[in-house]
Design a protein around this motif. Structure first.
Motif: not given
Length: 402
Positions: A295-313
């Motif tokens: 089970y490989i988990h990547f947090e990055a899309p969630d963090e970008c959502g919280h930070r209002n960073e659409p391009e980074n998401k």
């Protein structure tokens, strides 16, 4: 048979004005994921049951096959397990974020939460701050433990979970905190510690150095996510296969540990787009040498959502596609047969900057039983298939057995 779950935390979204009214999944260039989607079962799954607050805790538990209605005792105890804290049955654990509050002359209750993660403070800096917090506020009743980056833990001996509303800080970034501080009498000692922490940390040497570097200070603790010691069945008992977990965050590591799964430690793995993507992919293949499922988990899309960073998401989705999936494909080819499941745990919409309960898209690819899927996977194409799994914890056995 080998099984790989690739979990893009918070990947699902709502239409984003900055992306032309499309979602990050629609905009992202993801040729490897779409290669699978054309040969996979694709649909929607409800990972957060009605009545539960959407969060990575209950959503990931569901995807991993554990019914939160049966196993969930709070978020922080799962993180405490990852840190290695042996909780007593009478202990209550709380997540202790390091946050940035506005540096003004207003009373604590009237300050604004400027950043829920203090500019993604490093683990090394955070350890120094938590050490000071423990020295100043810790005692026989309250004890602070350092975790990773901004995520830490408070253990409250003989505490209570009847605390009123302890608001997650990522839900209120940019807002005045007045109405988000619990008014429960039971929460008074916790709120008092939060207030005292500001006076302790505002001139802390770590924060003075951070501000000199143009970074936000970690000038307050923020307590939330209370819970008691979890009691899990093992992953193998629930699913019939042996599994392991690769993640940068204590929450997912804690779930894996409680479920007696192998938990990888990947140097350089973070919860953001600067993580070691290749290192996590290689760690996953290593786990599969000794286990049936990873089970490989990547947090990055969630963090970008919280930070209002659409391009980074968008970029986070693309980076997993570019730097993780090819390594997995190559490593899995040596096995006679394998399955891959890709999905988010929940949406983290850019427009709200917090979690949502909407069903999320999933794909299940079976090497030796390819099926006709969709040209590209996103929230809309998954919905159009008509496939819908209403009971989230059922997805793991569906993935393994069907």
């Amino acid at each position: 048979m080998k099984y790989a779950v690739v979990l893009y935390d918070g990947m699902a979204d709502y239409p984003v004005p900055a992306l032309g009214g499309k979602t990050p999944m629609m905009v992202a260039e993801k040729p490897n994921m779409d290669y699978l989607s054309r040969r996979s079962e694709v649909g929607l799954i409800r990972t957060v049951a009605e009545g539960l607050k959407p969060g990575s805790d209950v959503a990931n538990m569901s995807v991993m096959g554990f019914d939160p209605m049966k196993y969930y005792t709070g978020r922080s105890p799962l993180e405490a397990a990852s840190i290695g804290i042996d909780m007593l049955p009478t202990d209550v654990s709380l997540r202790c974020n390091l946050v940035t509050l506005s540096e003004d002359d207003k009373p604590y209750e009237e300050k604004t939460i400027e950043d829920y993660c203090a500019d993604d403070i490093s683990t090394e800096e955070a350890k120094e701050i938590i050490k000071t917090v423990e020295e100043e506020l810790g005692n026989d009743i309250f004890k602070f433990y350092a975790g990773v980056s901004y995520r830490h833990c408070l253990i409250w001996a003989n505490g209570t979970t009847n605390l009123g509303k302890m608001t997650p800080p990522h839900d209120i970034t940019g807002r005045v905190i007045t109405e988000y501080l619990s008014q429960s009498e039971n929460a008074v000692p916790l709120i008092e510690m939060m207030k005292k922490s500001y006076d302790i940390l505002k001139d802390h040497p770590v924060n003075i150095a951070r501000k000199a570097q143009g970074k936000r200070p970690a000038n307050s603790i923020w307590l939330w996510g209370e819970g008691t010691r979890p009691a899990f069945s093992s992953f193998e008992e629930v699913t019939g296969v042996k599994g392991g977990v690769v993640s940068a965050v204590d929450l997912i590591k804690g779930i894996g540990g409680c479920a007696k799964m192998e938990v990888a430690d990947v140097p350089g793995a973070t919860g953001y787009i600067d993580t070691d993507f290749e290192g996590k992919a290689k760690a996953a293949l290593d786990i599969l040498e000794r286990n049936d499922l990873v089970y490989i988990h990547f947090e990055a899309p969630d963090e970008c959502g919280h930070r209002n960073e659409p391009e980074n998401k968008v970029r986070a989705i693309e980076m997993i596609d570019e730097r993780v999936l090819p390594i997995l494909f190559e490593g899995l080819e040596k096995y006679d047969d394998y399955k891959i499941m890709i999905l988010p745990d929940h949406p983290t919409p850019i427009v709200t900057r917090t979690h949502a309960s909407d069903p999320v898209p999933y794909l299940i690819y079976h090497k030796n039983k390819e099926v006709k899927g969709v040209h590209t996977i996103n929230e809309e194409t998954a919905k159009e298939t008509g496939n819908f799994i209403d009971f989230g914890p059922g997805i793991m056995l569906h993935f393994i057995n069907d």
